[in-house]
Design a protein around this motif. Structure first.
Motif, PDB file in Angstrom:
ATOM      1  N   GLU B  49       9.140 -31.297 -58.835  1.00 63.05           N
ATOM      2  CA  GLU B  49      10.473 -30.741 -58.650  1.00 63.05           C
ATOM      3  C   GLU B  49      11.074 -30.396 -60.014  1.00 63.05           C
ATOM      4  N   ALA B 207      17.397 -31.526 -52.485  1.00 64.15           N
ATOM      5  CA  ALA B 207      16.572 -32.413 -53.321  1.00 64.15           C
ATOM      6  C   ALA B 207      15.314 -32.827 -52.579  1.00 64.15           C
ATOM      7  N   GLY B 208      14.207 -32.687 -53.263  1.00 61.73           N
ATOM      8  CA  GLY B 208      12.942 -33.120 -52.696  1.00 61.73           C
ATOM      9  C   GLY B 208      12.348 -32.149 -51.702  1.00 61.73           C
ATOM     10  N   GLN B 209      13.037 -31.048 -51.413  1.00 65.44           N
ATOM     11  CA  GLN B 209      12.501 -30.121 -50.426  1.00 65.44           C
ATOM     12  C   GLN B 209      12.326 -28.712 -50.950  1.00 65.44           C
ATOM     13  N   LYS B 210      13.417 -28.099 -51.352  1.00 61.78           N
ATOM     14  CA  LYS B 210      13.281 -26.704 -51.760  1.00 61.78           C
ATOM     15  C   LYS B 210      14.486 -26.250 -52.566  1.00 61.78           C
ATOM     16  N   VAL B 230      12.405 -18.632 -52.370  1.00 61.35           N
ATOM     17  CA  VAL B 230      12.461 -20.043 -51.999  1.00 61.35           C
ATOM     18  C   VAL B 230      11.305 -20.757 -52.670  1.00 61.35           C
ATOM     19  N   ARG B 232       9.377 -24.154 -52.629  1.00 58.40           N
ATOM     20  CA  ARG B 232       9.230 -25.407 -51.871  1.00 58.40           C
ATOM     21  C   ARG B 232       8.509 -26.447 -52.708  1.00 58.40           C
ATOM     22  N   LEU B 233       8.940 -27.676 -52.561  1.00 60.73           N
ATOM     23  CA  LEU B 233       8.261 -28.772 -53.250  1.00 60.73           C
ATOM     24  C   LEU B 233       7.137 -29.288 -52.362  1.00 60.73           C
ATOM     25  N   ILE B 234       5.906 -29.104 -52.826  1.00 64.90           N
ATOM     26  CA  ILE B 234       4.739 -29.564 -52.067  1.00 64.90           C
ATOM     27  C   ILE B 234       3.870 -30.372 -53.020  1.00 64.90           C
TER      28      ILE B 234
END
Lengths: 326, 541, 262
Positions: B49, B207-210, B230, B232-234
């Motif tokens: 992130e 937070a933690g997603q996108k 967008v 994305r956090l992966i």
């Protein structure tokens, strides 16, 4: 009942204290000072700032004093600020992650219970039959398969090959514009794989436990009596045997929470779910000490609460405790 | 989107910005003719992130790649890698090269509607050189003698002495003075709610997603065609690739195995375009020169003799890369094509090590000196499979000449703060991304060996110091070239790093996105022109 | 029975690994990476051109070692704690059992992660920390056994003739308390192997070049769709082993638990 409850809660305090003590010890196993990390983040930090930080964490004091200071702050749920560049209060970071992890695990727990119960009963009733052996193999397969491998295989099969399910995350893009029903369906689709994998992996323990307690209960005299009275087998099993077999299971449920929370590190990493497990892993890898300590304490605290609830359920269900005990 | 001009930045995975000279891309299909329309969203993925969206304070690739959409510098590189105006409309350089006068674009708006003026540039300069600002990017601005703003649309910069990278250094992101002046930048909420002048503005950060960016209607070069970006956090790379295949993300950098073995089928090629060009970065193994183990040049040369670079390129990159022999990209003007460095020759390595006193004494296959085995740990960063493979191949080669190398993988932030900044390492495998200007002061000058500075291996060579200063102190390209070529000879001789390879960048983008023109600068140089034909748009309002 | 046979087979494989394969587990070949299974490489080659069969065989050694040492530690601590708590009772019992309660509250995997990541991921730390976080079940079991045993005739008799506490514990109680521990230990080995694979997935398991089933499988996860052999074989190895240990554990439980045999 009330005295029993009070007694149980009073017993929590030493346990909580122990949890904080172990957490504190574990973190101080690591070489170096926690403050090193934070000061190292900013190269030009002044000696004065450094001193202020040391004083804040009490690092200039002996260890037991440090522990006392830390304890005094966490009583107010102040776990300090994260060492990560965002520098946010640890409690805020945990708060936004807990609901996801907790609700996923509770759903998984319910599902686990719902599936393990019939499996356990069937296996006990048909002890040593082919069905028993088949069910045993099935639940052990779930336990024995490395979860991340199973998760990836399912992801590939259902997500990439069949395109039935989304791969990762909690929501599709633009899901906030969906109607409530469609939004829920979208969420459910995202959760199917992670919860399915978590449930499958944890069936073994519970179902085997139910099987063995059922077997034990079935062997008891009152069941024989019930049978002798000519009650149907179905009635004997479901009404008499099950009720008694379930009691110990309640306690077991309370204790399975830490295992589930621990396992969430893997699920949340692989399914890109923004929960506490993922946060903890990132924190640990970045040596974000306040965050790691905060999550350890809160994770263990949650288990305590879970156990307390399980105990309460148990005492409500078991008349011996309700009337006779405490 | 502006190309980052920060001269040298520790690279992580997925650093798409700042791409270099391109060979013809691997796979391409003819671009459609027709007027581009607005709309649709492009989805990307990040393993980590972003930490802060104030680029001055960020040291991770995830933050810089997001910030790249939001901010502009005064100048930028165009697709042919020429410096052109960005927030500056034009500029003049005085005859002696000491004064640059920038004429700023008029009517440029910050994303909160405030007008962009020279005051913002002055503030950016001041906060960058402020000793209280924790940044790694202050060096170039420290060469500035003074910055004046005679009017809201003029910035005049004066240098003490000729400074070749001067113009390029003004490509750094300009920060909004009206939101930051007089405040502590490290506590600013801009870190999570940035306001820039760029083509995209932050819409939402979950937070933690996108992170969701949306087109800035008031962008001075015109609104970008793609409505939204967008990110994305992966966290898991295998999941990321499956998301790509399932259409959950539209753009990612492929690994060599993915590029060559997993994405050759027509069903993939029908849905994605793949690109291939040499990345502007190199990977190296650096030795901590303060460590007695590596202070002997014979030992370092022996290490390079023991490493087979061709094998690395084959095994790690499946052939998609070139060997590196110095800190420049092969083919760039500062690059020296005639470097003589220790070639792969295990026998020569053993001989050199024996000269340095390392001998095999007890038959366990490990060299010893004074009873101590030749043993060290190499560190590399988490989340980079290529570097881990590199380390493993080197491990085997070193083992065969009697050196026991252990490998340790460490998370990025912890790596930097605990190991690099505290000089707490024996050897590292890392990469540097290369800016367009060949100045390498930050990494190789002996004055840059302090805590948090980038010459963390502690390299000191008087001649290199002189040549670096001479190279940045003249505008004469031939003279500069002479300096940098000589530096490469010295580095090849001394082997403070074993330079390993220059990988190819292997980005892939969903085929529905049109308007991508691969060029020497890579593919993202004209991101604002990327678009999706209406009938193919996937994410509609 | 099947479980036992598999477990024995595994031991044989890991013990005789050098005789079963002509390759060195860490010999890599950059020009032959990710080759599919063939007559030369029955399980194919991995991302660095190493023979997967060889690595799985040698990985068995590491994974089994992790399992046994970790469980050994857990059983040692658990038994000691259980014996002391059960035999002496009183404040020792309350203190030790509260410690058990506290340790049971922690998500074990979190503790393991925290310690491994902050120290370093060496195989020894991994074994030790899995052991240190896994003894509580054993302690409870042993304590319960001891509580019943210490009132039995032979213990009382031994005490009557003036045997020391230590002698009573070691000679009379320990041997009788160990049978339930055997079941837990068997399951524990399986659990430790899974924990190592989970740590490997996160990149902090057994470090290269040493092969463990967990790190081979982790390397294979990147190529799950086209280099299936890289994840399938170590995955199956874990699956079959853990399954076998569980079956053995179940078998032992049935054999040792008289109540179920009525």
């Amino acid at each position: 009942m009330v005295p029993y409850l009070l007694k149980r809660i009073a017993m929590l305090l030493p346990l909580l204290l122990g949890i904080t003590l172990i957490t504190f010890t574990v973190i101080h196993l690591a070489p170096g000072e926690p403050v090193e990390m934070q000061t190292a983040m900013s190269p030009k930090i002044t000696a004065e700032t450094r001193q202020r930080l040391r004083a804040y964490y009490g690092l200039d004091r002996p260890l037991h004093v440090q522990y006392g200071l830390w304890l005094r702050r966490i009583v107010r749920l102040d776990f300090g600020r994260s060492f990560a560049p965002d520098n946010r209060p640890v409690m805020d970071k945990i708060k936004e992650r807990i609901p996801v992890t907790l609700s996923l695990n509770l759903i998984a727990l319910l599902l686990e219970f719902g599936v393990a119960l019939p499996i356990g009963i069937l296996a006990a009733v048909r002890r040593n039959s082919l069905l028993d052996k088949g069910l045993t193999l099935f639940v052990f397969l779930g336990f024995a398969m490395p979860t991340f491998w199973l998760a990836l295989l399912l992801m590939y099969f259902f997500g990439v090959k069949l395109e039935w399910l989304p791969i990762s995350g909690l929501h599709s893009l633009g899901s906030n514009k969906l109607t409530a029903g469609a939004w829920f369906l979208d969420l459910a689709k995202h959760l199917l794989l992670p919860i399915g994998v978590a449930t499958f992996g944890s069936l073994a323990g519970l179902s085997r436990y139910i099987r063995s307690t059922m077997l034990e209960v079935i062997g008891q005299d009152y069941i024989t009596t019930a049978r002798a009275k000519g009650l149907s087998e179905r009635c004997v099993i479901l009404k008499h045997a099950l009720r008694n077999a379930l009691l110990p299971v309640i306690t077991l449920l309370g204790f399975s929470l830490p295992g589930l929370i621990g396992g969430s590190v893997i699920f949340e990493t692989i399914f890109a779910i923004p929960g506490m497990g993922q946060l903890f892993f990132m924190g640990v890898m970045a040596r974000d000490y306040p965050l790691v300590m905060g999550i350890l304490v809160i994770g263990a605290g949650l288990t305590l609460v879970g156990n307390l609830l399980a105990d309460l359920c148990y005492s409500l269900a078991d008349p011996r405790i309700r009337h006779g005990g405490g | 989107m502006s190309v980052r001009l920060v001269p040298l930045l520790l690279t992580l995975l997925f650093l798409l910005v700042g791409c270099g000279r391109a060979d013809p891309p691997g796979v391409r299909r003819p671009q459609e003719i027709g007027k581009p329309v607005d709309g649709d969203t492009i989805v990307t993925g990040s393993i980590g992130e972003a930490s802060t969206l104030i680029p001055l304070l960020a040291s991770d690739a995830a933050s810089h790649s997001i910030a790249g959409y939001i901010y502009n510098g005064l100048v930028k590189y165009d697709k042919e890698l020429n410096l052109v105006g960005d927030l500056a409309r034009s500029w003049e350089v005085s005859r002696d090269g000491l004064v640059i006068t920038f004429h700023l674009r008029r009517g440029v708006k910050w994303q909160d509607g405030h007008e962009f003026t020279s005051r913002d540039v002055l503030y950016t300069y001041r906060v960058t050189i402020d000793p209280k600002t924790p940044t790694s990017y202050a060096e170039d601005f420290k060469q500035v003698k003074k910055v004046e703003i005679p009017d809201p649309y003029t910035v005049r910069v004066t240098y003490d002495h000729p400074f070749a990278p001067a113009l390029a250094s003004w490509g750094s992101s300009v920060l909004p003075a009206h939101l930051l002046e007089g405040k502590d930048i490290t506590l600013s909420e801009l870190a999570r709610r940035p306001v820039g002048t760029g083509p995209y503005r932050l819409k939402e950060w979950v937070a933690g997603q996108k992170i969701t960016l949306e087109a800035f209607e008031g962008y001075f070069e015109g609104r970008p065609h793609l409505d939204r970006v967008v990110d994305r956090l992966i966290p898991d790379s295998a999941t990321m690739y499956m998301e790509l295949k399932a259409g959950g993300i539209d753009m990612m950098n492929l690994t060599p195995v993915q590029f060559q073995r997993q994405t050759m089928d027509n069903s993939f090629l029908a849905r994605f375009n793949k690109y291939r060009y040499p990345a502007s970065s190199y990977v190296y193994m650096g030795y901590n020169l303060r460590n007695p183990l590596f202070s002997d040049v014979r030992v370092r040369r022996a290490l390079t003799h023991a490493i087979n670079k061709e094998e690395l390129i084959q095994g790690v990159l499946l052939g998609m890369g070139q060997t590196a022999k110095g800190p420049y990209k092969p083919g760039s003007w500062a690059w020296n094509p005639n470097i003589k460095e220790p070639v792969y020759d295990p026998a020569a390595a053993r001989k050199l090590l024996a000269e340095a006193g390392w001998r095999e004494t007890d038959g366990d296959g490990i060299l010893r000196r004074g009873g101590k085995p030749f043993q060290f740990t190499v560190l590399t960063n988490q989340g980079n499979a290529e570097r881990l493979k590199t380390a493993q191949i080197i491990q085997q080669r070193l083992r065969s000449v009697g050196i026991d190398m252990k490998i340790r993988v460490i998370e990025w932030a912890s790596f930097i703060t605990h190991f690099i900044d505290n000089r707490n390492f024996e050897a590292v495998i890392l990469g540097w991304s290369l800016g367009q200007d060949p100045d390498i002061f930050d990494v190789w000058h002996s004055s840059k060996t302090g805590k948090k500075e980038l010459n963390f291996i502690g390299y000191k060579n008087d001649e290199v110091d002189r040549l670096i200063v001479a190279g940045r102190g003249t505008f004469d390209q031939l003279e500069r070239q002479r300096c940098y070529r000589r530096i490469q000879e010295i580095l090849a001789q001394e082997q403070p790093y074993t330079f390993l390879y220059v990988p190819d960048a292997l980005p892939t983008v969903s085929a529905r996105v049109r308007g991508i023109t691969p060029a020497p600068a890579g593919i993202t140089h004209d991101f604002i022109k990327w678009h999706v034909p209406r009938n193919e748009q996937k994410y509609t309002q | 029975m099947i479980g036992g046979a598999i477990v024995l087979l595994l031991f044989a494989c890991s013990f005789f690994a050098p005789f079963l394969t002509p390759y060195d587990p860490s010999h890599l070949d950059a020009w032959h990476v990710l080759l599919p299974p063939s007559a030369r490489h029955w399980f194919g080659t991995d991302e660095l051109g190493r023979d997967v069969l060889t690595r799985v065989l040698y990985g068995a050694r590491v994974s089994l070692k992790v399992g046994f040492v970790a469980v050994g530690i857990a059983v040692f601590i658990g038994t000691a704690v259980g014996l002391v708590a059960g035999f002496y009772g009183g404040w020792r019992d309350s203190l030790l059992m509260r410690l058990v309660d506290i340790m049971l509250c922690f998500p074990t995997f979190f503790l393991i992660l925290a310690v491994i990541a902050m120290l370093e991921p060496s195989i020894w730390y991994i074994m030790i920390i899995i052991g240190l976080t896994g003894w509580m079940g054993v302690a409870r079991l042993v304590r319960a056994e001891v509580l019943t045993l210490r009132e039995r005739e032979f213990v009382l008799a031994a005490r009557g003739v003036g045997a020391s506490d230590l002698r009573i514990i070691v000679r009379h109680i320990l041997p009788n308390a160990l049978s339930p521990v055997l079941v837990t230990a068997t399951l524990g080995v399986a659990g430790a192997i899974l924990t190592e694979s989970a740590l490997s997935f996160l990149g902090i398991g057994v470090q290269p070049p040493t092969p463990s089933w967990g790190n081979i499988l982790t390397a294979g996860k990147e190529y799950i769709e086209f280099a299936w052999w890289l994840s399938l074989f170590p995955g199956l190895a874990i699956l079959v082993t853990v399954l076998a240990y569980n079956l053995v554990g179940e078998g032992l439980r049935d054999a040792l638990d008289p109540r179920l045999n009525r």
